[in-house]
Design an enzyme around this catalytic site. Sequence first.
Site, PDB file in Angstrom:
ATOM      1  N   CYS A   1      -8.322   9.034  21.211  1.00 54.54           N
ATOM      2  CA  CYS A   1      -8.113   9.678  19.903  1.00 54.54           C
ATOM      3  C   CYS A   1      -8.627   8.853  18.730  1.00 54.54           C
ATOM      4  O   CYS A   1      -8.423   9.234  17.587  1.00 54.54           O
ATOM      5  CB  CYS A   1      -6.650  10.019  19.699  1.00 54.54           C
ATOM      6  SG  CYS A   1      -5.608   8.567  19.505  1.00 54.54           S
TER       7      CYS A   1
ATOM      8  N   HIS B   1      -8.116   4.630   6.487  1.00 52.72           N
ATOM      9  CA  HIS B   1      -7.360   5.873   6.448  1.00 52.72           C
ATOM     10  C   HIS B   1      -8.011   6.946   5.574  1.00 52.72           C
ATOM     11  O   HIS B   1      -8.130   8.108   5.957  1.00 52.72           O
ATOM     12  CB  HIS B   1      -5.973   5.517   5.912  1.00 52.72           C
ATOM     13  CG  HIS B   1      -4.907   6.255   6.579  1.00 52.72           C
ATOM     14  ND1 HIS B   1      -3.608   5.864   6.554  1.00 52.72           N
ATOM     15  CD2 HIS B   1      -4.942   7.385   7.267  1.00 52.72           C
ATOM     16  CE1 HIS B   1      -2.904   6.723   7.212  1.00 52.72           C
ATOM     17  NE2 HIS B   1      -3.686   7.662   7.662  1.00 52.72           N
TER      18      HIS B   1
HETATM   19  C1  PEP Z   1      -6.475   4.334  16.441  1.00 55.58           C
HETATM   20  O1  PEP Z   1      -5.995   3.224  16.190  1.00 55.58           O
HETATM   21  O2  PEP Z   1      -7.545   4.493  17.044  1.00 55.58           O
HETATM   22  C2  PEP Z   1      -5.790   5.567  15.990  1.00 55.58           C
HETATM   23  C3  PEP Z   1      -6.190   6.741  16.375  1.00 55.58           C
HETATM   24  O3  PEP Z   1      -4.739   5.445  15.165  1.00 55.58           O
HETATM   25  P1  PEP Z   1      -4.806   5.063  13.600  1.00 55.58           P
HETATM   26  O4  PEP Z   1      -6.219   5.216  13.149  1.00 55.58           O
HETATM   27  O5  PEP Z   1      -3.880   6.017  12.930  1.00 55.58           O
HETATM   28  O6  PEP Z   1      -4.323   3.663  13.568  1.00 55.58           O
END
Ligand code: PEP
Length: 575
Positions: free
Chosen positions: A506, A196
């Site tokens: 994404c 994150h």
């Molecule tokens: C993913 O898992 O690729 C995503 C975009 O969500 P996060 O990174 O918030 O888990």
Amino acid sequence: MMNEMSESKESLLITGQAGSRGIAVGDIYVIDTTIATVSPRQIEEDAVILHKQRFQNAKKELTDELVQMGRELNDRNSADIIEAQQQIVEDPEVEKKVYQIIEKKRLSVDFAVYQTFCEFIERLKESGSELFRQRIIDLEDIRDRLVRLVCDKREEQKAKEGSIIVTKEMSPTDLISYYENGIAGLVMEKGGVTSHAAIIAQSLGIPCVVSSKNALKAASEAKNAAIDGELGEVVFDPDSDTILRYRARQKALAADALQLKQQAEFETRDGFPFRLLANVEFEEEIDKAVESSPQGVGLLRTESLLFGRRFQKSFEEQVAFYTKMLKGIEGPATIRLFDVGGDKGSIRTNKEANPFLGWRGIRMLLDEREMLRKQLRAILKVAGSYPGRVKILVPMVSVIEEVGEIRKEMEQAQSDLLAGGINIDESVPLGLMVEVPSVALSAFEFAREVDFFSIGTNDLTQYTLAVDRGNEDICTLFQHYNPAVLKLIDMTHKAAREADIEVSVCGELAGLEIGAACIFGLGIHELSMNLHSIPRIKKLLSSYKKTDFEALGQDALRLTSAKEVQELFNDWKKR
Ligand code: PEP
Ligand code: MG
């Protein structure tokens, strides 16, 4: 690349993983907040007074800090939390118990504090009360801060402008506040490329190296550092030649970035359009958004509403947050429901053995219906004021029943708003994150139940390759362009096309050149990524023809390893 250390006369090079592109040179600022395991330590009788005094000093310091924070906060709810924490610190029961342990058992003050709070926490846990859950988080926080203070391990509040933070790991919220102090770079011992903090560092344009083992030890013996967030390198106490080299690269990158931002069209060399959207999470990111000119928000992470100040924002505050994001970036906005769990924190206090396989995303939402309903109503209300712009995205779906449940809740929230006389947009699309292999494998069946897919390659990689995305010991196995992941992306796209629904990507893969080229080549023409990556990806996608990417995508599917995909891409680019 595995973490390694090599030493020259004065400087020390540590290689970790690339967290966020960019170069930084600056003074080191160490944040070492780890509380060593607090074990009982016997003290002499004449030290009792001293230990009690240390408790009083720490208590006073923490109370002063809380009073100051309370004054600075202008929203009622946060001020209430601070006030509650203050009451805990000043509770005579706490003092009595701490003193008992010091005086009667002759144990040191750090252990006395630790033990006292642990006992209170245990009692609250046993009570099982919902209301007390919040208190447990407060107690743990105060316990850790007091232990640090009695051990004289103060947390400095401000990093100097231009400094490079070296720490074990950092929460996104802390990173935002250090960003406001104007830090130049970040080095973390833990965390992977899709952790994150790394994602937020990319978005804010802070050069960052992750999985940098032993960085804290090296930092404790050094004054300054030079970091390369693309190569994943940290040089402690660099010599003047190294500094010159890093500065020159920094200049070249800045010139490059400027040129990339002037790039004109969102279309391939032969005129085929693509869409590049932004992944955002914090209001602070919005101010920088215009520089990258995204065509909308492809992923609005909403967890900051839960963890920013440790409680869920009120309905009105949520509405204000979503509205601000919609005003800040034009175009469509895909708002994801709370994706709690994994490395994003939990609202539960009991620890799970496998949080990434546990109570995450939709699983938590369906258990915490009030929280879900409040969020749905807030999003749908905002959607009513911005018709045609908002989409709702559901995280961590793994079985089809979850989709039906969420659809029912969404319809209910719409009728509640209508009954309350609030305008709604009846056609807000509902979509799924495709991030668990079961969804990719049965994508056609899922596609019939929803309006769009957004492929989350961070988690899809984690669950396909069975590799914890934040674990620095196995970070070389986190291969988001492994052909197995690309095959699942391809399957998902084909199913979406057959069911006639939209699909985008994404995850962080979309913001890497190799990833964007392969994904586009597989036929997905909408990509969402951290703001910082947009100009670079725009340049890449506009430099080749659609068929060039298609050939690359098909060739990549036939390979067996991430290394082969990398080699294929390198050769493809040279052609
Ligand atoms: C993913 O898992 O690729 C995503 C975009 O969500 P996060 O990174 O918030 O888990
Ligand atoms: Mg995810």
